[in-house]
Design a protein around this motif. Structure first.
Motif, PDB file in Angstrom:
ATOM      1  N   VAL A 107       0.485  -1.020   0.449  1.00 54.33           N
ATOM      2  CA  VAL A 107       0.426  -0.335  -0.424  1.00 54.33           C
ATOM      3  C   VAL A 107       0.889   1.222   0.053  1.00 54.33           C
ATOM      4  CG1 VAL A 107      -2.407  -1.148   0.750  1.00 54.33           C
ATOM      5  CG2 VAL A 107       0.093   0.078   2.616  1.00 54.33           C
ATOM      6  N   HIS A 108       0.357   2.646   0.057  1.00 58.00           N
ATOM      7  CA  HIS A 108       0.909   3.539  -0.429  1.00 58.00           C
ATOM      8  C   HIS A 108       0.925   3.973   0.610  1.00 58.00           C
ATOM      9  CE1 HIS A 108       0.888   4.701  -4.497  1.00 58.00           C
ATOM     10  NE2 HIS A 108      -0.246   4.222  -4.330  1.00 58.00           N
ATOM     11  N   GLU A 156       4.497   6.708   3.026  1.00 59.81           N
ATOM     12  CA  GLU A 156       4.428   8.483   3.364  1.00 59.81           C
ATOM     13  C   GLU A 156       5.779   9.059   2.265  1.00 59.81           C
ATOM     14  OE1 GLU A 156       5.982   8.728   7.448  1.00 59.81           O
ATOM     15  OE2 GLU A 156       4.159   8.924   8.123  1.00 59.81           O
ATOM     16  N   GLY A 157       6.314   8.015   1.601  1.00 56.15           N
ATOM     17  CA  GLY A 157       6.901   7.806   0.090  1.00 56.15           C
ATOM     18  C   GLY A 157       8.378   7.937   1.607  1.00 56.15           C
ATOM     19  N   ARG A 189      11.978   6.231  -0.370  1.00 58.53           N
ATOM     20  CA  ARG A 189      12.558   6.297  -1.591  1.00 58.53           C
ATOM     21  C   ARG A 189      13.526   8.141  -1.336  1.00 58.53           C
ATOM     22  NH1 ARG A 189      11.895   4.182  -5.974  1.00 58.53           N
ATOM     23  NH2 ARG A 189       9.770   3.110  -5.108  1.00 58.53           N
ATOM     24  N   ASN A 200       5.825  -0.777   1.353  1.00 52.26           N
ATOM     25  CA  ASN A 200       4.625  -0.642   3.082  1.00 52.26           C
ATOM     26  C   ASN A 200       3.510  -1.881   2.422  1.00 52.26           C
ATOM     27  OD1 ASN A 200       4.943   2.187   4.846  1.00 52.26           O
ATOM     28  ND2 ASN A 200       5.524   2.372   3.128  1.00 52.26           N
ATOM     29  N   GLU A 250       7.436  -2.287   7.123  1.00 47.60           N
ATOM     30  CA  GLU A 250       7.954  -1.645   5.408  1.00 47.60           C
ATOM     31  C   GLU A 250       9.357  -2.128   5.315  1.00 47.60           C
ATOM     32  OE1 GLU A 250       8.009   3.176   5.429  1.00 47.60           O
ATOM     33  OE2 GLU A 250       9.054   2.797   7.482  1.00 47.60           O
ATOM     34  N   ASP A 305       7.477  -1.416  -9.387  1.00 47.94           N
ATOM     35  CA  ASP A 305       6.469  -0.734  -8.088  1.00 47.94           C
ATOM     36  C   ASP A 305       5.854  -2.125  -7.964  1.00 47.94           C
ATOM     37  OD1 ASP A 305       4.210   0.329  -7.597  1.00 47.94           O
ATOM     38  OD2 ASP A 305       3.503   1.102  -9.763  1.00 47.94           O
ATOM     39  N   TYR A 333       2.981  -1.385  -5.785  1.00 47.24           N
ATOM     40  CA  TYR A 333       1.457  -0.868  -5.625  1.00 47.24           C
ATOM     41  C   TYR A 333       0.242  -1.731  -5.557  1.00 47.24           C
ATOM     42  CZ  TYR A 333       4.316   3.157  -3.916  1.00 47.24           C
ATOM     43  OH  TYR A 333       4.495   3.956  -3.040  1.00 47.24           O
TER      44      TYR A 333
END
Length: 316
Positions: A199-200, A202-203, A206, A214, A262, A271, A273
């Motif tokens: 899932v998305h 806080e980014g 990177r 996550n 994480e 990717d 997601y």
């Protein structure tokens, strides 16, 4: 392998029941650990020798959850679908998933044998040495033997011991709570695993050179101790090593509502997601801690990654 849901009384579901003679391993089997495997293998072996079908009976949800005997049993080592898959790998022909509710909890030992086992044409029941059944666990192994006569043979499988302690789901839960995935692996026969969806987050990873996935667990798994782990991830059929943190990210947050998972996967840039992946816990590296600066955090992550690579290079 056939999966057959059952609910007591079985007469309401008679069309789903084919009374083919069979051996039956009975238990909740959370984790399907090495002790459980011994019970199930005996059912499979006995069926082959006698020319019968082999079956497993498990219960869902956990009886102790339904009876309010422990909040910890809301979580599981193996969700039902994973448990069933492990039964399949052990060579089982039929899996009976009994819906455990208050009505079933009130069934007496004799009713269990007469109204459940006999209608299923069980010729041999295989259970662990500490098996109990019927209302309030009144039935024990000797009870099962007596009630099964003369048509249902009963085999009792002795406990499997490791370091002078019985292999059990409770022992596995304790090992995970203490940050000992190696012990859990010894007991399970394979690394403890959690399947989740990416899932998305806080980014932030990177931006500091360590992108992370996550992971939202797809079931109410038993969560290992908070901290940093060396892991193996299974993604699209590939095994990828990495490092994972379970915790509340104290460097960036005073308080999170719940721990998050994480994972940083080594040498992997695709990717993920929305995709499902399985995390296998190999070794606990350290406790989660709060750092005084981002530079301190990055230095520690560098160290964690090096340590994880070293641990995983020796892992077969």
């Amino acid at each position: 392998m056939e999966i057959i849901p059952l609910q007591y009384p079985l007469t309401a579901h008679a069309p789903a029941i084919e009374a083919v003679p069979k051996t039956l391993a009975i238990g909740h089997f959370d984790g399907v650990h090495r002790g459980h495997q011994n019970v199930i293998r005996r059912a499979v072996e006995a069926a082959r020798v006698a020319g019968l079908q082999s079956a497993v009976m498990t219960f869902h949800p956990h009886p102790k959850e339904v009876l309010g005997q422990g909040e910890q049993y809301v979580t599981c080592l193996t969700p039902l679908d994973e448990k069933v898959e492990r039964f399949r790998r052990l060579g089982v022909d039929i899996v009976y998933v009994v819906h455990f509710d208050i009505a079933f909890a009130a069934v007496s030992p004799s009713e269990f044998v007469d109204d459940v086992l006999r209608p299923l044409a069980v010729k041999k029941a295989i259970v662990g040495f500490d098996f109990s059944f019927g209302s309030r666990g009144a039935g024990k192994t000797d009870t099962l033997r007596a009630l099964g006569q003369p048509d249902i043979a009963v085999e009792i499988v002795e406990p499997l011991m490791l370091n002078d302690r019985k292999v059990s789901s409770t022992h596995i839960r304790e090992a995970l709570a203490e940050g000992q995935p190696e012990t859990a692996e010894q007991l399970l026969g394979e690394p403890y695993a959690i399947r989740g969806t990416v899932v998305h987050g806080e980014g932030r990873g990177r931006t500091i050179g360590y992108p992370t996935a996550n992971i939202e667990p797809e079931a109410a798994y038993v969560m290992p101790r908070q901290g940093v782990y060396a892991i193996m991830a299974e993604v699209k059929g590939k095994r990828i090593s990495g490092v994972l943190n379970i915790g509340v990210k104290p460097t960036f947050h005073d308080q999170l509502p719940k721990p998050v998972m994480e994972a940083h996967l080594f040498d992997f840039n695709s990717d993920l997601y929305g995709q499902s992946l399985t995390i296998r816990f190999i070794s606990f590296l350290r406790k989660e801690k709060k750092f005084g600066s981002i530079d301190e955090l990055i230095a520690q992550i560098n160290s964690d990654a090096l340590q994880a690579r070293e641990v995983l290079s020796a892992y077969k």
